[in-house]
Design a protein around this motif. Structure first.
Motif, PDB file in Angstrom:
ATOM      1  N   LEU A 273      -5.439 -12.784  -9.549  1.00  0.00           N
ATOM      2  CA  LEU A 273      -4.960 -11.664 -10.359  1.00  0.00           C
ATOM      3  C   LEU A 273      -5.819 -10.421 -10.116  1.00  0.00           C
ATOM      4  CD1 LEU A 273      -2.825 -11.038 -12.559  1.00  0.00           C
ATOM      5  CD2 LEU A 273      -4.622 -11.373 -14.235  1.00  0.00           C
TER       6      LEU A 273
ATOM      7  N   ALA B  47      -1.062  -5.245 -11.274  1.00  0.00           N
ATOM      8  CA  ALA B  47      -1.252  -6.055 -12.480  1.00  0.00           C
ATOM      9  C   ALA B  47      -2.512  -5.635 -13.218  1.00  0.00           C
ATOM     10  CB  ALA B  47      -1.314  -7.536 -12.105  1.00  0.00           C
TER      11      ALA B  47
ATOM     12  N   LEU C  49       2.565  -6.829 -15.559  1.00  0.00           N
ATOM     13  CA  LEU C  49       1.493  -7.809 -15.754  1.00  0.00           C
ATOM     14  C   LEU C  49       2.064  -9.227 -15.707  1.00  0.00           C
ATOM     15  CD1 LEU C  49      -1.440  -8.553 -16.417  1.00  0.00           C
ATOM     16  CD2 LEU C  49      -0.836  -8.437 -18.819  1.00  0.00           C
TER      17      LEU C  49
ATOM     18  N   GLY D 126       2.634 -10.141 -12.196  1.00  0.00           N
ATOM     19  CA  GLY D 126       1.372 -10.426 -11.527  1.00  0.00           C
ATOM     20  C   GLY D 126       0.815 -11.775 -11.957  1.00  0.00           C
TER      21      GLY D 126
END
Ligand SMILES: Nc1ncnc2c1ncn2[C@@H]1O[C@H](COP(=O)(O)OP(=O)(O)OP(=O)(O)O)[C@@H](O)[C@H]1O
Ligand SMILES: [Mg+2]
Lengths: 320, 372, 348
Positions: free
Chosen positions: C40, C46, C306, C309
């Motif tokens: 991440l 993200a 987000l 991601g």
């Protein structure tokens, strides 16, 4: 095939009974005085409330009342509204064409936008055109329809009008019987607000399923047989790729209807959504109930039709 | 078949030390694959009438090709699947008839080591937590006591006790299998079914794990059902061997008997495929017999002897009559073979096809018939 | 709404074996979460979204402090400084109103700051309830199968085919609008999104060997569901909760816009937008419409990006993608067909 349809219809009936029952419970079950007071109006006395309770049949048992309500529905009769004691049917009759125009136009528009962009993205994967399609999808996917509608109003109606360009009227609804042109003109912005968000979803849907289909053997065989790329894509590819679109359409009926209700508020269209929202303001429960039942029935019936259609298109389902 | 095994059982039943009896167990899975309307009629006959028994401290090596039903049989013994028919008796108690609650004490005594060291450990749980399960489920212990037991267990199977806070993904394949063994060992069971415990591991690690299992057997008086898909692995650990083909046992006997005097053509061909490392058992007569064709589908197994379409010695009767698993003359007690034309000592199987089957076309035809 | 609708059809996330079978090497620190966080961190989109969301939470938590710093309360009507002589709202940047004022002379910025509280309260609150309900129902449905599953799965399908708006209209008509009712309605009718995903995942997980191992130990059903299976659902739950939050935020805004949710004078982005629309006020003061819209769209976008991601990070099998909707909708196409097949088969 026949048994599938029968099974679906049987299931449809069960769901309809459950829906009407729940609607009835939510709206009308409970303390009869409470309901009667709403019917009688804000400053009614106890005697008036008692009268109202009798007029509404609230002195009968729950099941009797429910049956009475269901009986009315079966005859297409939604009863009287609390506000003006006029038949709800006539109010519905005025609102339905507005919502129907909005929904139908939006579906046509979103398919007209979504499918070509999706096909273009799939036939030219990883090119600039595909990227363009992606940007289009991403932009509108995070945009609630009512925000989009208001932005349209601000930009296309207000700023254009200010600049002297009066292409788009602000609000209102013109029946197509009066003027088809006016009808479409008044609805173009609502249609777009509703359609663009969904078109974004369909773009991705078509792109994905078409890419899958185009990778399959029979398409390659068709290409190898010398058929032109265009013929192959449109005759074989798109047809197969449309099956998931139909499924998704079934899933989206509810979303679409909810979107239409909201858009009606944005553009001041007097459709079913506005009818229900105004009725909530007036504490007019039977009108709200009528709209909710109507919408729910519409959604369930459409889902059933899509299921059956899906079975017709996809032989694997038919065999089971 | 059942008559002869009853004889076998009768011998064992007199022995007080019998731990496990598997009596004509059958497991059919309904096939739910195609969209065909008659799909409910089709069944995978994964295990189709298997009987054997096992004494305390003994190790039975169960061998067969992939898909012959070994794992399914293992799950029937450990009551993870209900049987379709037949009985599994543990210390004389029929465990197929028990409900969940009645099964609980038996669970402590019968454990399993799984085939896949990756799939059998929960990837989202720490090893210490996984290994504390047996204690949490069966014993009332304080946390500190559980932790002490877990670390002791980890040390016993050759893992560093301080690694109890790690996730399975932080261990190598061999280490994971040690974790699986530790879990099976935790409650000091009597019987451990090891389902191909080493086939997913590097050859260099296999010996370590097998040695560990042997050490544990001596230390804790364990009884093993040791599953493998080739004969070379089980030879070192087993007292007896059972060879399985398409849901049935085709030959069973003491380990040295099977290796030096295999009677079933299928066993013989499996032995001929044993790697060269096992020189001692590659005697002159064992020319490499390569099994032709794939294993037929257990949904629609061949008639008669299930091995006949691939058998170099097959004759007409093999396709019609199923040979019982029985004692063949000249063999020692306990060596049973299910074959109409068992391999004779000194017979060269590679030539058998020419000797025994007068018309090779017939065999080929039979193979094709089954493949369809 | 469509984003998660499509996501509902998503196929099951399978656990990854990071290495090939039989690799005789131990990897210290190769825990599932650390690996996911590592992935991440490399995802710039993200991370920016995450930063925005963290900021948004801080803004919501410290709303009183912030508005005190600005000097304008959210509901105070600055009739002299906040409105021109003819009663027109003050434009952004004038008289110390950074984003201007609304028709009643209230500070738009302060109201947006307070509106973020409502959005997050409803978005996160309703999603949390939906998550718990969805996890439990999905677990029960997927784990037990049989008629329990048939009924629960059917029930979830039916709930999913109706828009929350319809339920909200019905319930608000009877009981009147309130914040608690809003959270309740949104939670009650959004859990099937999670429930269906969890169910699919559980159906795959219950066949895994580690579940068999637990059964071989004599673990109870409850233990298997909550100790063995549930931890494997966390990744899925995190991803789809992240995608459900923006949907619920939009639902709140929409309902408040329609007058079915948070009522004025409490500031919510939805009712701010509604107030801007009343009497076409936005034609005089665009800022009063546009800024709450921007806040809403940016928040939605941030959560969606987000969530995307997170899916890539927690489910690396599908590889990197820089395109949010592609994979989701694409897979929806295929698996919706499959779903249909399955349910057909079961009912037949
Ligand atoms: N739960 C199940 N449902 C349906 N069929 C099954 C099930 N489990 C196993 N089978 C089938 O039963 C047969 C035997 O499978 P089993 O796993 O017992 O073989 P195996 O000998 O352990 O093979 P391997 O060496 O690959 O592990 C196979 O055809 C398999 O497809
Ligand atoms: Mg196996």
């Amino acid at each position: 095939m026949i048994s599938l349809i029968i099974r679906r219809l049987f299931y449809l009936v069960i769901v309809l009974v459950i829906i009407t029952f729940l609607t009835y419970v939510v709206f009308f079950a409970g303390n009869p005085n409470d309901l009667a007071a709403r019917f009688a109006g804000r400053d009614a006395g106890t005697a008036e409330i008692r009268d109202a309770a009798i007029r509404l049949g609230l002195n009968h048992g729950f099941w009797y009342q429910y049956w009475h309500y269901l009986d009315g529905l079966l005859h297409g009769n939604f009863g009287l509204d609390f506000q003006n004691a006029v038949p709800i049917n006539s109010e519905l009759a005025r609102a339905i064409p507005v919502t129907a125009s909005l929904v139908l136009g939006a579906v046509v528009l979103w398919l007209l936008i979504g499918i070509p962009i999706g096909i273009m993205s799939a036939t030219h994967p990883r090119t600039l055109r595909d990227r363009g399609g992606t940007v289009f999808a991403l932009t509108f996917l995070s945009m609630p329809p009512f925000v989009l509608g208001l932005m349209f109003l601000l930009v296309f109606y207000f700023y254009l009008t200010q600049a002297g360009i009066t292409w788009f009227p602000a609000a209102g609804y013109v029946a197509p019987s009066q003027s088809i042109g006016q009808w479409a003109d008044h609805l173009i912005l609502p249609w777009l607000s509703l359609a663009l968000v969904q078109a974004a979803v369909y773009t991705r849907l078509i792109r994905g399923s078409l890419l899958d289909v185009l990778g399959e053997d029979y398409i390659r065989t068709a290409r190898a047989k010398g058929l032109s790329r265009r013929t192959v894509v449109f005759k074989h590819g798109v047809r197969a790729a449309l099956t998931p679109v139909i499924t998704q359409l079934g899933i989206d009926v509810g979303t679409l209807l909810a979107g239409a209700f909201v858009i009606e508020r944005v553009f001041g269209l007097t459709g079913l959504g506005q009818l229900a929202l105004n009725a909530i303001g007036n504490d007019d429960l039977p009108v709200v109930a009528a709209v909710v039942v109507l919408a729910a029935v519409f959604i369930v019936v459409m889902n059933t039709i899509v299921d059956i259609l899906y079975a017709v298109l996809d032989p694997r389902v038919r065999l089971t | 078949m059942s008559t002869s095994t009853q004889g076998d059982l009768a011998v064992d039943a007199t022995d007080a030390q019998v731990l496990l009896e598997v009596d004509d167990v059958v497991k059919h899975f309904p096939v739910r694959s195609g969209a065909l309307i008659d799909r409910t009629h089709a069944q995978v006959r994964a295990v189709d009438g298997v009987s054997f028994s096992l004494k305390v401290g003994e190790t039975l090596g169960l061998v067969g090709e992939s898909g012959c039903g070994k794992s399914t049989l293992a799950r029937l013994i450990t009551a993870l699947h209900p049987v379709t028919s037949g009985h599994v008796r543990f210390r004389g108690q029929d465990i197929t008839a028990l409900n969940r609650r009645q099964m609980r004490p038996i669970r402590k005594s019968v454990q399993m080591v799984f085939q896949d060291p990756y799939g059998s450990l929960n990837p989202r749980r720490r090893v210490g937590s996984i290994l504390s399960d047996p204690f949490s489920v069966h014993e009332k212990m304080s946390r500190a006591e559980v932790k002490r037991q877990v670390q002791e267990l980890m040390a016993r199977v050759g893992l560093s006790p301080e690694h109890f806070n790690r996730f399975p993904s932080e261990f190598s394949g061999g280490q994971r299998q040690r974790i699986g063994i530790a879990r099976a060992l935790a409650l000091r069971p009597d019987l451990i079914v090891c389902d191909e415990p080493v086939s997913a591991l590097d050859v260099s690690i296999q010996a370590q794990i097998i040695n560990l299992l042997e050490d544990l057997q001596d230390e804790f008086m364990l009884t093993y059902v040791f599953i493998a898909h080739d004969l070379s692995v089980v030879r070192h650990v087993s007292d007896r061997i059972a060879v399985m083909y398409l849901g049935k046992l085709v030959e069973t006997g003491p380990v040295e008997e099977i290796y030096s005097n295999s009677r079933h053509p299928y066993t013989a061909s499996l032995l001929s495929a044993v790697p060269v490392a096992d020189q001692a058992f590659r005697t002159a007569r064992r020319e490499r017999v390569i099994l032709t064709g794939d294993v037929p589908s257990p949904v629609n197994p061949p008639s008669g002897c299930r091995f006949h379409p691939r058998c170099p010695k097959a004759q007409a009767i093999c396709a019609t009559e199923e040979p019982p698993l029985e004692h063949k003359t000249g063999d020692p007690i306990g060596h049973l073979t299910a074959c109409h034309f068992p391999v004779n000592p000194g017979e060269t199987l590679a030539n058998a096809s020419r000797d025994a089957v007068p018309a090779p076309e017939a065999a080929v035809g039979a193979t094709e018939g089954v493949d369809q | 709404m469509s984003l998660l609708r499509a996501a509902v059809e998503l196929e099951v996330i399978e656990e990854q074996n990071p290495d090939a079978k039989g690799t005789e090497q131990a990897y210290e620190g190769r825990t599932p979460w650390r690996l996911a966080w590592g992935r991440l961190k490399k995802d710039r989109v993200a991370m920016v979204s995450l930063g925005f969301i963290v900021l948004l939470f801080l803004v919501a938590i410290f709303a009183p402090l912030l508005t005190a710093l600005i000097g304008h309360g959210p509901n105070t009507q600055y009739t002299t400084s906040g409105l021109s002589l003819s009663g027109i709202p003050v434009a952004p940047g004038h008289n110390g109103f950074l984003l201007g004022t609304d028709d009643q002379g209230r500070d738009v910025l302060s109201r947006i700051i307070y509106g973020s509280r409502i959005s997050l309260e409803v978005g996160v609150g309703a999603t949390a309830v939906a998550l718990v309900l969805g996890l439990v129902m999905g677990l029960v449905s997927g784990y037990y199968g049989g008629w329990i599953d048939s009924i629960l799965a059917r029930f979830m399908d039916i709930l999913l085919s109706f828009p929350i708006l319809l339920f909200a209209i019905a319930i608000v008509a009877r009981f009147g609008p309130s914040l608690d009712l809003l959270i309740f309605v949104i939670a009650m009718f959004s859990w099937p999104y999670i429930g269906r995903l969890v169910r699919g995942q559980v159906i795959a997980l219950r066949e895994r060997e580690f579940v068999e191992a637990a059964r071989a130990l004599g673990s109870s059903d409850l233990r298997i569901m909550f100790i063995e299976i549930a931890p494997n659902l966390i990744a899925l739950a995190v991803i789809y909760a992240t995608l459900l939050i923006p949907i619920n935020i939009v639902t709140e805004a929409t309902l408040s816009f329609l007058g079915l949710g948070v009522l004025p004078p409490t500031a919510s982005w939805g009712n701010m937008i509604a107030e801007a629309q009343t009497g076409d006020l936005f034609t005089v003061a665009w800022w009063f419409l546009v800024f709450p819209c921007v806040a809403l769209v940016l928040t939605t976008l941030a959560f969606n990006l987000l969530g995307d991601g997170l899916r890539d990070a927690l489910d690396p099998r599908h590889g990197r993608s820089n395109i949010t909707p592609t994979k989701r909708v694409k897979r929806s196409a295929r698996s919706s067909g499959r779903e249909k097949d399955n349910s057909e088969g079961k009912r037949a």
